[in-house]
Design a protein around this motif. Structure first.
Motif, PDB file in Angstrom:
ATOM      1  N   ASP A   3       0.626  -1.347  -0.014  1.00  0.00           N
ATOM      2  CA  ASP A   3       0.145  -0.014   0.062  1.00  0.00           C
ATOM      3  C   ASP A   3       0.963   1.203   0.011  1.00  0.00           C
ATOM      4  N   ALA A   4       1.974   1.348   0.861  1.00  0.00           N
ATOM      5  CA  ALA A   4       2.982   2.561   0.959  1.00  0.00           C
ATOM      6  C   ALA A   4       3.602   2.720  -0.614  1.00  0.00           C
ATOM      7  N   LYS A   5       3.962   1.455  -1.168  1.00  0.00           N
ATOM      8  CA  LYS A   5       4.509   1.657  -2.395  1.00  0.00           C
ATOM      9  C   LYS A   5       3.582   2.196  -3.502  1.00  0.00           C
ATOM     10  N   GLN A   6       2.518   1.463  -3.419  1.00  0.00           N
ATOM     11  CA  GLN A   6       1.249   2.360  -4.548  1.00  0.00           C
ATOM     12  C   GLN A   6       0.832   3.661  -4.298  1.00  0.00           C
ATOM     13  N   ILE A  26      10.524  16.134  -2.417  1.00  0.00           N
ATOM     14  CA  ILE A  26      10.318  14.666  -1.611  1.00  0.00           C
ATOM     15  C   ILE A  26       9.273  14.964  -0.382  1.00  0.00           C
ATOM     16  N   ASN A  27       9.453  15.783   0.268  1.00  0.00           N
ATOM     17  CA  ASN A  27       8.836  15.613   1.473  1.00  0.00           C
ATOM     18  C   ASN A  27       7.352  15.900   1.241  1.00  0.00           C
ATOM     19  N   GLU A  28       6.913  16.677   0.277  1.00  0.00           N
ATOM     20  CA  GLU A  28       5.559  16.746  -0.066  1.00  0.00           C
ATOM     21  C   GLU A  28       5.154  15.566  -0.505  1.00  0.00           C
ATOM     22  N   LEU A  29       5.949  14.824  -1.591  1.00  0.00           N
ATOM     23  CA  LEU A  29       5.433  13.664  -1.883  1.00  0.00           C
ATOM     24  C   LEU A  29       5.421  12.418  -0.799  1.00  0.00           C
ATOM     25  N   ARG A  36       5.006   9.107   6.960  1.00  0.00           N
ATOM     26  CA  ARG A  36       5.272   9.863   7.930  1.00  0.00           C
ATOM     27  C   ARG A  36       6.972   9.922   7.815  1.00  0.00           C
ATOM     28  N   ASN A  37       7.680   9.015   7.437  1.00  0.00           N
ATOM     29  CA  ASN A  37       8.967   9.006   7.162  1.00  0.00           C
ATOM     30  C   ASN A  37       9.584   9.148   5.611  1.00  0.00           C
ATOM     31  N   GLN A  38      10.434  10.261   5.408  1.00  0.00           N
ATOM     32  CA  GLN A  38      10.888  10.372   4.087  1.00  0.00           C
ATOM     33  C   GLN A  38      11.596   9.357   3.361  1.00  0.00           C
TER      34      GLN A  38
END
Length: 194
Positions: A3-6, A26-29, A36-38
Motif C-alpha cells: 500500500d505504501a509503494k502504491q 520529496i517531503n510533499e511527495l 510519516r518517514n521520508q
C-alpha cells in the motif's frame, strides 16, 4: 508495505505532473502518500529517479502492449496514417484515468530519455519507411516532431480534463484529429533548396 509503494507511485504521478519531475519536493511527495518517514521513498524506489522509472514502466508496458496489438491488426503494409494511429491511440487511452492523465503530463518531460518500447520502435521504423523520399536527417526530425507534438497535445488534453475545461472535441474525434495532424506533418512537402 505494498500500500505504501502504491501510494508513493500515485503521489509521484500527481506531483511530477503538477510540479515537474525536477520540481516535485520529496517531503510533499511522502506527505501526500501518507508516509510519516521520508525514507519510505528510498526504501521502495531508492531515489526520485527510481520512482520516476517505476511510474513510466507502470504505464509504458500497458501502452506498448496495446500498440503491439494494433501493429498486428494493421499489418506490415500499413499506411502512414495507420502507423501514426498506432503510435497515438494507445497513449490517448491514458486519458481515461487520473493516473493516466498524470502520466501523459510527465511524458513530454522525459522525451530525451533512453526509453524505447519495442512496439513504438517498430511503428516508428515502419513510419520512417514511408518517408524514404526524404533525406535521413529530415525523416528523423519529422519522427521526433511526431512524438513531441502528439505527447504535448495529449498532455494539454490531460490538463484540460483535470481542470474541468469544456473540451472542443469528443475523445474519438480528438484522437482522430491528432492522428490526422501528425500524419500531415510527416507527409508535408520538402523543398531541399531552402
Amino acid at each position: 508495505m505494498a500500500d505504501a509503494k502504491q501510494a508513493l507511485l500515485r503521489a509521484g504521478e500527481e506531483l511530477f505532473a503538477r510540479d515537474g519531475i525536477n520540481g516535485a519536493r520529496i517531503n510533499e511527495l511522502t506527505d501526500r502518500a501518507g508516509q510519516r518517514n521520508q525514507s519510505a521513498l528510498h526504501y521502495h524506489f531508492r531515489s526520485r529517479e527510481g520512482l520516476l522509472a517505476a511510474i513510466v514502466e507502470r504505464h509504458l508496458s500497458a501502452v506498448d502492449g496495446v500498440r503491439a496489438q494494433l501493429l498486428v491488426v494493421v499489418g506490415p503494409q500499413a499506411t502512414l496514417r495507420q502507423l501514426v494511429a498506432v503510435i497515438v491511440t494507445p497513449l490517448a487511452g491514458e486519458l481515461a484515468t487520473s493516473s493516466g492523465r498524470d502520466y501523459l503530463r510527465i511524458v513530454p518531460q522525459i522525451l530525451k530519455s533512453d526509453v524505447s518500447p519495442p512496439a513504438l520502435l517498430e511503428a516508428m521504423g515502419l513510419a520512417e519507411a514511408h518517408l524514404a523520399r526524404l533525406e535521413e536527417p529530415v525523416r528523423k526530425e519529422r519522427l521526433r516532431a511526431l512524438i513531441q507534438v502528439a505527447t504535448t497535445l495529449l498532455a494539454a488534453r490531460a490538463v484540460a480534463i483535470e481542470e474541468g475545461e469544456k473540451l472542443l472535441l469528443a475523445e474519438p474525434a480528438f484522437v482522430a484529429n491528432v492522428t490526422e495532424m501528425c500524419t500531415a506533418m510527416l507527409e508535408a512537402p520538402w523543398d531541399r533548396t531552402t
